[in-house]
Design an enzyme around this catalytic site. Structure first.
Site, PDB file in Angstrom:
ATOM      1  N   PHE A 263       0.984  -1.122   0.333  1.00 57.49           N
ATOM      2  CA  PHE A 263      -0.195   0.260  -0.230  1.00 57.49           C
ATOM      3  C   PHE A 263       0.240   0.868  -0.429  1.00 57.49           C
ATOM      4  O   PHE A 263       1.956   1.355   1.034  1.00 57.49           O
ATOM      5  CB  PHE A 263      -0.909  -0.077   1.313  1.00 57.49           C
TER       6      PHE A 263
ATOM      7  N   VAL B  92       2.290   5.397   5.490  1.00 54.71           N
ATOM      8  CA  VAL B  92       1.200   5.485   6.171  1.00 54.71           C
ATOM      9  C   VAL B  92       0.637   7.110   6.319  1.00 54.71           C
ATOM     10  O   VAL B  92       1.072   8.155   6.792  1.00 54.71           O
ATOM     11  CB  VAL B  92       0.610   5.501   8.197  1.00 54.71           C
TER      12      VAL B  92
ATOM     13  N   HIS C 243      -8.491   6.507  11.081  1.00 54.92           N
ATOM     14  CA  HIS C 243      -7.403   5.022  10.680  1.00 54.92           C
ATOM     15  C   HIS C 243      -6.144   5.163  10.942  1.00 54.92           C
ATOM     16  O   HIS C 243      -5.338   4.522  11.458  1.00 54.92           O
ATOM     17  CB  HIS C 243      -7.850   4.706   9.615  1.00 54.92           C
TER      18      HIS C 243
END
Length: 154
Positions: A22, A81, A88
């Site tokens: 990701f 991230v 989240h």
């Protein structure tokens, strides 16, 4: 007084790298930086294993799997991230950092934290090879130093 300090000597050390898929366009640059650092310091390709995981949250599990195999002298964890509009981000950042620290402390090998936690995409790009350097490179250099320091202290 005895002072211990790690040097940038690699010897036959084996490195495991865990990379999150990701945000791959950022993480691929972190991986390239880590590989560049390792190779510049004499680490051969056969001394490096790379495991791709779906996202940052999965990094600690595979880092633990690598650490428990007794094949690696250090594990390098890479991911990104980026803050979104929900909470989240906070949960993922917290659990990933705790998980990586847990693996390192329980395995007694260096497990290096190369997970970018940024407010926006621009900060992630800056830290993956532009203005702010490449954190993958920096973490890999830290891994080399820690492997040497651990050897000196055993």
């Amino acid at each position: 007084m005895t002072v211990f300090e790690g040097n940038l000597t690699t010897g036959n050390a084996k490195y495991g790298i865990v990379v999150a898929r990701f945000n791959e366009f950022i993480n691929a640059k972190l991986l390239a930086g880590a590989l560049d650092a390792l190779k510049r310091h004499g680490v051969q390709e056969e001394q490096i294993d790379i495991a791709w995981v779906p996202g940052a949250f999965e990094i600690p599990l595979i880092a633990q799997k690598m650490a428990s195999s007794d094949k690696y002298d250090a594990i390098i964890c890479l991911g990104t991230v980026i803050r979104g509009s929900t909470s989240h981000y906070d949960f993922v950042c917290s659990e990933v950092s705790k998980g990586i620290a847990h693996v390192s402390l329980n395995s007694n090998i260096p497990v290096m934290f190369g997970v970018l936690t940024t407010e926006n995409i621009e900060q992630a790009i800056e830290r993956s090879g532009t203005k702010a350097g490449n954190k993958g490179f920096e973490v890999a250099v830290g891994a080399i130093e820690m492997v040497d320091l651990m050897a000196k202290m055993s």
